[in-house]
Motif scaffolding. Structure first.
Motif, short mmCIF file in Angstrom:
data_model
loop_
_atom_site.label_atom_id
_atom_site.label_comp_id
_atom_site.label_asym_id
_atom_site.label_seq_id
_atom_site.Cartn_x
_atom_site.Cartn_y
_atom_site.Cartn_z
N ALA A 325 44.05 51.13 53.31
CA ALA A 325 43.26 51.47 52.12
C ALA A 325 43.88 50.90 50.86
O ALA A 325 43.17 50.59 49.90
CB ALA A 325 43.12 52.99 52.01
N ILE A 326 45.20 50.75 50.83
CA ILE A 326 45.87 50.19 49.66
C ILE A 326 45.47 48.73 49.41
O ILE A 326 45.71 48.20 48.32
CB ILE A 326 47.40 50.28 49.79
N ASP A 327 44.86 48.09 50.41
CA ASP A 327 44.50 46.67 50.28
C ASP A 327 43.11 46.45 49.67
O ASP A 327 42.77 45.30 49.34
CB ASP A 327 44.54 45.99 51.65
N LEU A 328 42.32 47.50 49.54
CA LEU A 328 40.93 47.30 49.14
C LEU A 328 40.80 46.74 47.72
O LEU A 328 40.05 45.79 47.47
CB LEU A 328 40.15 48.62 49.27
N PHE A 329 41.52 47.33 46.76
CA PHE A 329 41.43 46.89 45.37
C PHE A 329 41.82 45.42 45.23
O PHE A 329 41.02 44.60 44.71
CB PHE A 329 42.33 47.80 44.52
N PRO A 330 43.02 45.00 45.67
CA PRO A 330 43.36 43.58 45.50
C PRO A 330 42.43 42.65 46.28
O PRO A 330 42.16 41.52 45.83
CB PRO A 330 44.80 43.48 46.01
N THR A 331 41.91 43.12 47.41
CA THR A 331 40.98 42.28 48.17
C THR A 331 39.69 42.06 47.41
O THR A 331 39.16 40.94 47.34
CB THR A 331 40.67 42.92 49.54
N LEU A 332 39.15 43.11 46.79
CA LEU A 332 37.92 42.98 46.00
C LEU A 332 38.12 42.01 44.85
O LEU A 332 37.27 41.16 44.58
CB LEU A 332 37.48 44.35 45.48
N MET A 333 39.24 42.14 44.15
CA MET A 333 39.49 41.25 43.02
C MET A 333 39.53 39.80 43.49
O MET A 333 38.99 38.90 42.84
CB MET A 333 40.81 41.62 42.34
N ASP A 334 40.16 39.56 44.62
CA ASP A 334 40.30 38.20 45.14
C ASP A 334 38.95 37.66 45.63
O ASP A 334 38.58 36.51 45.34
CB ASP A 334 41.31 38.20 46.28
#
Length: 592
Positions: A325-334
């Motif tokens: 779940a910690i990966d969702l924010f940076p993945t969306l930005m990318d």
């Protein structure tokens, strides 16, 4: 490489299969932003899908997300609800954001944390959340203050009735319409229809299959007499049947949303994400993994995770690398091509290379899972549990054969990493939790709800259940009794006060005082309202949480609240009968 061209109004959108970005630039018209739909379920385990092999139910609409899009084989969330939500929203471990529990204010996400919804809002997205928030009720913790233009649902950790229950719409109490998961989905569908010509973020955190185990007959009847396959040790078949019926209802609602996207010709311009917030809320089929909700073992923290973006994301790809779940924010930005440099570093990382590249350069890493003073950690191949046992998860995915004695160096290395992480989190949490009163009158908030959940009972007053999230106060029988809240008034001024109460006919007439500092407003219980407890008539199995009632709103007048921290108190002035009232909620409405 396949190339497709889609005409949307005056903007050409070039969607490139296996490409690096979501859309291309048009020199004259700027950038086209894809829509985003995030569906988060509550207490649905990794094994509660036909996609993952459960023989006891069918979830074709959810399965299709993994078949048409991508699925992550080892995706990790927290063992319980609010921590997962905090990590998803911020890209950071939940303890960094002050989320240490699921009630009594411990579920609130620190105000110096930034959510991805706030970033998308600043990028021109219209944003809506429909369902269970569970990261703070009062502004500025409320979803309307954390990046969501629209909110419909409830902010507590669980709800006591799933059939037309009391909810809120942008802070104002309202009445739900029909079965709760269906109602939330309908509101999300309406939001999509209303904003079909704008880039939108829809966050749909459904409340099921969290208890109480309530589900309409349409979904439950096929399970009522069904013989379940593959029963596990400690399983309650009746609970499982209700949970799986709720999961099939979720699947139906996922189908409704996806059909709306197709109808509006938005499917190819919408990134759809689906996962759950923790492991299953009972012992039931979960692929043989150890642990369930509340556990930091594999079965308590492994979640399904699907991502679909037709024409852009590869179809049917299974990603084996660990993620969370910690990966969702940076993945969306990318994925969206948004240049964002966080003030506080992400703990997660962008999964974009894994999504688009077959042989992405990807270093092994550690993902930590924590709850109730227990921490486990996961690398690609190994799990170190909270007791220091090491497991080879490739050879022993069921955690049956600890190997720390045969791998002392690796065990020591991972144990040292776990100790360091726990010390770091403890230091952050200690600073985060200082002076966190419940807020009243934040800028931009017309309504402030102060539920019994957040209050303290004194004297003979009792909480209706030991689980506070959907409880009420009862047994208020003495002038020595009181109910208090530790609050901080952010904007001073006049506020209308409304209480939600019940009281039998023979006990009406009590007078009471709501006071903050030197200012107070007095009220009197003049109208009887004595509905029965409800919930048991719709529960498929006996619940642990509080039963609920139909509480009535009582207008008691206006109070001036001074700025600053103080104790809000509710005391009785006169009790002509045997009790004052049962109390569920106080609502403050700004009048100036």
């Amino acid at each position: 490489m396949g190339l497709s061209v889609k005409f949307t109004g005056k903007i050409f959108v070039f969607l490139c299969c296996m490409s690096a970005f979501y859309a291309c630039h048009s020199e004259d018209k700027g950038i086209v932003k894809p829509n985003i739909l995030i569906i988060l379920t509550d207490d649905q385990g990794w094994g509660d899908l036909s996609f993952t092999g459960n023989p006891n139910l069918q979830t074709p609409n959810i399965d299709k997300l993994g078949e048409v899009g991508i699925s992550f084989d080892r995706f990790y969330v927290s063992p319980v609800c609010s921590p997962t939500r905090a990590e998803m929203l911020t890209g950071r471990y939940h303890l960094r954001g002050g989320v240490s529990g699921t009630s009594a204010g411990q579920e609130r996400l620190d105000l110096d944390e930034t959510t991805f919804a706030e970033i998308l809002q600043s990028e021109g997205y219209v944003t809506g959340a429909f369902g269970k928030w569970h990261n703070g009720m009062q502004h500025p913790y409320h979803p309307n203050a954390r990046g969501f233009d629209e909110f419909y649902g409830f902010c507590s950790g669980h709800w006591g009735n799933y059939f037309s229950p009391p909810l809120e719409h942008n802070g104002k109490p309202v009445q739900g319409q029909g079965f709760l998961a269906d109602d939330l989905t309908s509101k999300a569908i309406g939001f999509i229809e209303e904003n079909k010509d704008k880039p939108f973020l829809v966050y749909l955190p459904l409340n099921t299959p969290h208890s109480p185990m309530q589900v309409p007959d349409r979904w439950y009847d096929p399970f009522s007499n069904k013989m379940l396959d593959s029963l596990v040790n400690g399983e309650d078949p009746d609970f499982t049947k209700a949970a799986l019926a709720m999961c099939e209802n979720i699947d139906w609602n996922v189908g409704r949303v996806m059909e709306q996207l197709k109808k509006l010709k938005l499917e190819e311009n919408t990134l759809v994400i689906y996962f759950s917030d923790n492991g299953p809320n009972s012992f039931r089929w979960n692929g043989g993994m150890k642990g369930r909700k509340g556990s930091t073992d594999e079965g308590g923290v492994r979640s399904p995770f699907f991502m679909q973006w037709k024409g852009t994301i590869p179809e049917g790809k299974l990603i084996k690398e660990i993620a969370g779940a910690i990966d969702l924010f940076p993945t969306l930005m990318d994925l969206l091509g948004i240049s964002y440099n966080p003030d506080k570093s992400f703990d997660g990382k962008s999964l974009k290379p894994l999504i688009f590249n077959e042989n992405a350069a990807w270093e092994d890493r550690i993902i930590y899972r924590h709850w109730n003073n227990r921490t486990s950690l996961r690398t690609q191949d190994f799990l170190l549990d909270h007791e220091g046992n090491l497991f080879d998860m490739n050879k022993d995915p069921y955690q049956q054969y600890p190997i720390q004695d045969s791998k002392p160096e690796l065990t020591a290395k991972l144990s040292s990493a776990k100790d360091a992480w726990e010390n770091e989190m403890a230091n952050e949490l200690e600073n985060d939790l200082k002076a966190r009163s419940f807020t009243i009158g934040a800028p931009g908030a017309k309504y402030t709800q102060m539920p019994a959940r957040d209050g303290d009972a004194h004297g003979g007053v009792q909480r209706s259940n030991r689980f506070p999230n959907d409880s009420f106060f009862e047994n208020w029988q003495s002038l020595e009794d009181s109910i208090t809240w530790n609050v901080e008034v952010i904007e001073p001024g006049k506020y209308e006060v409304e209480l939600y109460y019940t009281c039998p006919q023979e006990d009406i007439g009590s007078t009471f005082r709501l006071q903050l500092g030197e200012n107070y407003v007095d009220g009197k219980v003049e109208l009887a309202h004595d509905p029965p407890l409800q919930g048991m008539e719709n529960d498929r199995v006996k619940r642990m949480e509080s039963y609920v009632k139909d509480f009535k709103a009582m207008q008691i007048g206006e109070i001036y609240l001074e700025k600053g921290e103080a104790t809000l108190s509710l005391t009785a002035l006169d009790i002509p009968g045997s009790q004052v009232m049962d109390l569920r909620l106080i609502v403050f409405t700004k009048t100036n």
